[in-house]
Write a protein that holds these residues in place. Structure first.
Motif, short mmCIF file in Angstrom:
data_model
loop_
_atom_site.label_atom_id
_atom_site.label_comp_id
_atom_site.label_asym_id
_atom_site.label_seq_id
_atom_site.Cartn_x
_atom_site.Cartn_y
_atom_site.Cartn_z
N PRO A 46 0.81 -1.23 0.00
CA PRO A 46 0.00 0.00 0.00
C PRO A 46 0.84 1.27 0.00
O PRO A 46 0.46 2.27 -0.62
CB PRO A 46 -0.82 -0.12 1.29
CG PRO A 46 -0.82 -1.56 1.62
CD PRO A 46 0.50 -2.08 1.16
N LEU A 47 1.98 1.24 0.70
CA LEU A 47 2.85 2.42 0.70
C LEU A 47 3.39 2.68 -0.70
O LEU A 47 3.48 3.84 -1.14
CB LEU A 47 4.00 2.24 1.69
CG LEU A 47 5.02 3.38 1.75
CD1 LEU A 47 4.34 4.70 2.09
CD2 LEU A 47 6.12 3.06 2.76
N ALA A 48 3.72 1.61 -1.41
CA ALA A 48 4.18 1.77 -2.79
C ALA A 48 3.07 2.36 -3.66
O ALA A 48 3.31 3.21 -4.52
CB ALA A 48 4.63 0.42 -3.35
N GLY A 49 1.83 1.92 -3.41
CA GLY A 49 0.70 2.49 -4.16
C GLY A 49 0.50 3.95 -3.84
O GLY A 49 0.22 4.76 -4.74
N ALA A 160 -3.94 -5.81 -5.83
CA ALA A 160 -5.02 -5.40 -4.93
C ALA A 160 -4.51 -4.43 -3.87
O ALA A 160 -5.14 -3.40 -3.59
CB ALA A 160 -5.64 -6.63 -4.27
N PHE A 161 -3.34 -4.72 -3.30
CA PHE A 161 -2.83 -3.89 -2.22
C PHE A 161 -2.21 -2.59 -2.73
O PHE A 161 -2.34 -1.54 -2.10
CB PHE A 161 -1.82 -4.67 -1.38
CG PHE A 161 -2.47 -5.61 -0.42
CD1 PHE A 161 -2.78 -5.19 0.85
CD2 PHE A 161 -2.78 -6.90 -0.79
CE1 PHE A 161 -3.41 -6.05 1.75
CE2 PHE A 161 -3.40 -7.76 0.08
CZ PHE A 161 -3.73 -7.34 1.36
N VAL A 162 -1.55 -2.65 -3.86
CA VAL A 162 -0.99 -1.43 -4.44
C VAL A 162 -2.11 -0.48 -4.83
O VAL A 162 -2.04 0.73 -4.55
CB VAL A 162 -0.10 -1.77 -5.66
CG1 VAL A 162 0.26 -0.49 -6.42
CG2 VAL A 162 1.18 -2.48 -5.20
N LEU A 163 -3.16 -1.01 -5.46
CA LEU A 163 -4.28 -0.15 -5.86
C LEU A 163 -5.02 0.39 -4.65
O LEU A 163 -5.53 1.52 -4.69
CB LEU A 163 -5.23 -0.93 -6.77
CG LEU A 163 -4.70 -1.27 -8.17
CD1 LEU A 163 -5.76 -2.02 -8.96
CD2 LEU A 163 -4.26 -0.02 -8.91
N ALA A 164 -5.09 -0.40 -3.57
CA ALA A 164 -5.72 0.10 -2.35
C ALA A 164 -4.95 1.30 -1.81
O ALA A 164 -5.53 2.32 -1.43
CB ALA A 164 -5.79 -1.00 -1.29
N GLY A 169 -4.62 6.96 -0.80
CA GLY A 169 -3.72 8.09 -0.66
C GLY A 169 -3.05 8.13 0.71
O GLY A 169 -2.51 7.14 1.18
N ALA A 170 -3.16 9.27 1.38
CA ALA A 170 -2.51 9.45 2.67
C ALA A 170 -3.06 8.52 3.74
O ALA A 170 -2.45 8.35 4.79
CB ALA A 170 -2.65 10.90 3.13
N ASN A 171 -4.21 7.92 3.49
CA ASN A 171 -4.80 6.98 4.44
C ASN A 171 -4.42 5.53 4.15
O ASN A 171 -5.09 4.60 4.60
CB ASN A 171 -6.33 7.11 4.42
CG ASN A 171 -6.80 8.47 4.89
OD1 ASN A 171 -6.29 9.00 5.88
ND2 ASN A 171 -7.74 9.06 4.16
N TRP A 172 -3.33 5.31 3.41
CA TRP A 172 -2.93 3.97 2.99
C TRP A 172 -2.72 3.02 4.17
O TRP A 172 -2.90 1.82 4.04
CB TRP A 172 -1.63 4.04 2.17
CG TRP A 172 -0.44 4.54 2.95
CD1 TRP A 172 -0.02 5.82 3.08
CD2 TRP A 172 0.48 3.74 3.71
NE1 TRP A 172 1.10 5.88 3.88
CE2 TRP A 172 1.43 4.62 4.27
CE3 TRP A 172 0.60 2.37 3.97
CZ2 TRP A 172 2.48 4.18 5.08
CZ3 TRP A 172 1.65 1.93 4.77
CH2 TRP A 172 2.57 2.83 5.31
N GLN A 173 -2.38 3.55 5.36
CA GLN A 173 -2.10 2.67 6.50
C GLN A 173 -3.34 1.93 7.00
O GLN A 173 -3.23 0.96 7.74
CB GLN A 173 -1.47 3.48 7.64
CG GLN A 173 -0.03 3.91 7.34
CD GLN A 173 0.56 4.76 8.44
OE1 GLN A 173 -0.11 5.65 8.96
NE2 GLN A 173 1.81 4.50 8.79
N HIS A 174 -4.54 2.38 6.57
CA HIS A 174 -5.75 1.66 6.95
C HIS A 174 -5.72 0.23 6.41
O HIS A 174 -6.30 -0.68 7.01
CB HIS A 174 -7.00 2.38 6.42
CG HIS A 174 -7.29 3.68 7.12
ND1 HIS A 174 -7.08 3.88 8.46
CD2 HIS A 174 -7.79 4.86 6.64
CE1 HIS A 174 -7.43 5.11 8.79
NE2 HIS A 174 -7.86 5.72 7.70
#
Length: 210
Positions: A46-49, A160-164, A169-174
């Motif tokens: 997700p951070l990469a996304g 799935a995780f990259v697109l999430a 965006g800035a809420n990727w840690q969810h």
């Protein structure tokens, strides 16, 4: 790219690697996640996304590098299984308490029938996505088939995780929070199965001895 994760932790180290090397760093972190599960793909992907959403990395670049990293890590474990081989594995199992060689025989027969599905679907299950490469190597699953199943399965998981992360965006840690619940459930279920197996085997030996 910014992150509040401590670099002293495995996650922080993986994030620092990606911050330093970009797409190749993300691929390396995912390869290492296959070998060292404490490095969670649920954070790196997700951070990469999120990074791609800011324009610091290309989305296609992230997907390509992370999927390549998944394949490299899986191939290392496949090679480990191939090196271990069936004879060495049987020697190890023969020394384990509560486990019999006929347990291994049944597992091998099951993998012969369902190994392709196990390799593909295993990419969607924490911990299993690393471990499943070892029996594939022991069974000497055709390398091209193993690589194809791993690439497709890992590619879907990573996408799935990259697109999430890209969408949040800035809420990727969810994403990490949601998947942590899933991962804990998988680990708990696996632990319960191990305990149930051990209890059943101990009771069986006790009744035989009596």
């Amino acid at each position: 790219m910014t992150s509040t994760t401590s670099t002293a932790s495995p996650t922080g180290w993986a994030v620092s690697l990606m911050e330093s090397l970009g797409g190749p760093g993300a691929g390396a972190a995912i390869a290492l996640e296959n070998l060292f599960p404490p490095i969670p793909s649920e954070v790196v992907l997700p951070l990469a996304g999120f990074t791609a959403s800011r324009g610091e990395l290309g989305l296609v670049e992230v997907l390509a590098w992370t999927t390549a990293g998944s394949l490299v890590g899986a191939l290392v474990l496949y090679a480990l299984g191939a090196f271990l081989g069936r004879r060495r594995l049987r020697a190890v199992v023969d020394r384990l308490p509560l486990v019999r060689l006929d347990d291994l025989d049944r597992a091998e027969a099951w993998f012969d029938r369902h190994g392709g599905a196990a390799v593909f679907l295993g990419r969607f299950v924490p911990v299993v996505r690393s471990l499943v490469s070892v029996p594939a190597g022991v069974a000497r699953m055709p390398l091209a088939r193993f690589a194809l199943l791993t690439t497709v399965g890992s590619g879907l998981w990573n996408t799935a995780f990259v697109l999430a992360g890209y969408g949040l965006g800035a809420n990727w840690q969810h994403v990490e929070t949601w998947v942590s619940m899933y991962s804990r459930g998988v680990v708990l279920a696996a632990g319960m199965l191990v305990v149930a197996f051990a209890v059943t085997r101990i009771r069986g030996r006790a009744s035989t001895a009596g």
